[in-house]
Enzyme design. Structure first.
Site, PDB file in Angstrom:
ATOM      1  N   HIS A 133       0.858  -1.193   0.000  1.00 51.12           N
ATOM      2  CA  HIS A 133       0.000   0.000   0.000  1.00 51.12           C
ATOM      3  C   HIS A 133       0.894   1.244   0.000  1.00 51.12           C
ATOM      4  O   HIS A 133       1.944   1.260   0.640  1.00 51.12           O
ATOM      5  CB  HIS A 133      -0.911  -0.011   1.229  1.00 51.12           C
ATOM      6  CG  HIS A 133      -1.986   1.028   1.145  1.00 51.12           C
ATOM      7  ND1 HIS A 133      -1.740   2.361   1.376  1.00 51.12           N
ATOM      8  CD2 HIS A 133      -3.301   0.939   0.812  1.00 51.12           C
ATOM      9  CE1 HIS A 133      -2.875   3.036   1.192  1.00 51.12           C
ATOM     10  NE2 HIS A 133      -3.830   2.193   0.854  1.00 51.12           N
ATOM     11  N   GLU A 166      -4.015   1.961  -7.368  1.00 52.51           N
ATOM     12  CA  GLU A 166      -4.393   3.048  -6.477  1.00 52.51           C
ATOM     13  C   GLU A 166      -3.467   4.237  -6.709  1.00 52.51           C
ATOM     14  O   GLU A 166      -2.376   4.302  -6.112  1.00 52.51           O
ATOM     15  CB  GLU A 166      -4.247   2.610  -5.023  1.00 52.51           C
ATOM     16  CG  GLU A 166      -5.159   1.486  -4.611  1.00 52.51           C
ATOM     17  CD  GLU A 166      -5.407   1.543  -3.113  1.00 52.51           C
ATOM     18  OE1 GLU A 166      -6.558   1.700  -2.728  1.00 52.51           O
ATOM     19  OE2 GLU A 166      -4.440   1.458  -2.342  1.00 52.51           O
TER      20      GLU A 166
HETATM   21  P1  PGA Z   1      -9.690   5.976   0.119  1.00 54.34           P
HETATM   22  O1  PGA Z   1      -8.506   4.942   0.478  1.00 54.34           O
HETATM   23  O2  PGA Z   1     -10.860   5.173  -0.347  1.00 54.34           O
HETATM   24  O3  PGA Z   1      -9.954   6.713   1.393  1.00 54.34           O
HETATM   25  O4  PGA Z   1      -9.162   6.871  -0.968  1.00 54.34           O
HETATM   26  C1  PGA Z   1      -8.240   3.874  -0.384  1.00 54.34           C
HETATM   27  C2  PGA Z   1      -7.015   3.101   0.076  1.00 54.34           C
HETATM   28  O5  PGA Z   1      -6.103   3.691   0.657  1.00 54.34           O
HETATM   29  O6  PGA Z   1      -6.931   1.880  -0.132  1.00 54.34           O
END
Ligand code: PGA
Length: 259
Positions: free
Chosen positions: A95, A167
């Site tokens: 992440h 992401e």
């Molecule tokens: P968010 O976070 O939905 O608050 O943007 C997503 C993540 O960090 O996996």
């Protein structure tokens, strides 16, 4: 492929609040059909009791990280063997909030091998920063992150089902998701990288690509649909039971709607 919706609760909730939400989720999703996989990743201290609350339910348990070795002098790390023994099914790896604290591609690759070796399903998170995108390096960065993490997987574990979450760092927690066409462009880059590393068959059968970054019930179907992403990783919008359930219902609908 069955869509997958994962809640990443990060360090946002106390153990008590996490367990209370899991109890409510369990009740709310009790009659939910198994045509959508739902997983929740609470913080580490909540995991053992969370596993009891979710036992025999359709909601699967995820961890937010796992170390690459089972035992040893590693202060503060969490053993993948222990996570598996608790009943953890998914493990988020790489992440961006961990990469920003110093986690490298090499460390993530080693964790991938360990997680799969314990029968857990890694969710490999990749994504570029705002600066990398404005420099035009977003595709390169995501390809590098993928190649580094996946090349260490021994052939025997390559066919296992893995998820890759795209992401973009600038979309996480910002309330500004990637535009659907930007996200889909990057999904195509991810699909191609996986085909280059494995084969088209393995890529199609073994990998799910999820979108993450300011996903809400209102926008989730822009990403998760039969011709798009096969799931989502949600942070902020997963913290309240109502909004997470609404998101699950939305995915269930949009996956069925012809596009
Ligand atoms: P968010 O976070 O939905 O608050 O943007 C997503 C993540 O960090 O996996």
């Amino acid at each position: 492929m069955t869509p997958l919706l994962i809640a990443n609760w990060k360090m946002q909730l106390s153990v008590g609040d996490s367990l209370e939400r899991l109890r409510q989720l369990r009740v709310r999703l009790d009659d939910f059909r198994d045509d959508l996989h739902v997983a929740v990743c609470p913080s580490f201290p909540a995991l053992p009791v969370a596993a009891d609350i979710l036992s025999d339910s359709s909601i699967r348990l995820g961890a937010q990280d796992a170390f690459w070795t089972d035992r040893g002098p590693f202060t503060g790390q969490v053993s993948p063997a222990d996570l598996r023994a608790i009943g953890v099914h998914y493990v988020l790896l790489g992440h961006s909030e961990r990469r920003q604290l110093g986690e490298t591609d090499d460390m993530i690759g080693r964790k991938m091998v360990a997680a799969v070796g314990h029968g857990m399903m890694p969710v490999l998170c990749v994504g570029e920063t705002a600066a990398e995108r404005s420099d035009g390096r977003h595709e390169l960065v995501v390809r590098r992150q993928l190649t580094a993490a996946l090349r260490s997987m021994p052939p025997a574990v390559r066919g296992r089902r893995l998820s890759i979450a795209y992401e973009p760092v600038w979309a996480i927690g910002s309330g500004e998701p990637a535009r659907p066409e930007q996200a889909l462009e990057m999904k195509a880059v991810i699909d191609q990288t996986v085909v280059d590393l494995y084969s088209a068959v393995t890529a199609a059968e073994s990998f799910r690509v999820l979108y993450g970054g300011s996903v809400t019930a209102d926008n989730i179907c822009d990403y998760v649909r039969p011709t798009g992403f096969s799931g989502a990783l949600a942070g902020t919008a997963s913290l309240e039971v109502d909004s997470f359930v609404t998101m699950i219902e939305a995915v269930n609908q949009c996956f069925r709607r012809p596009t």
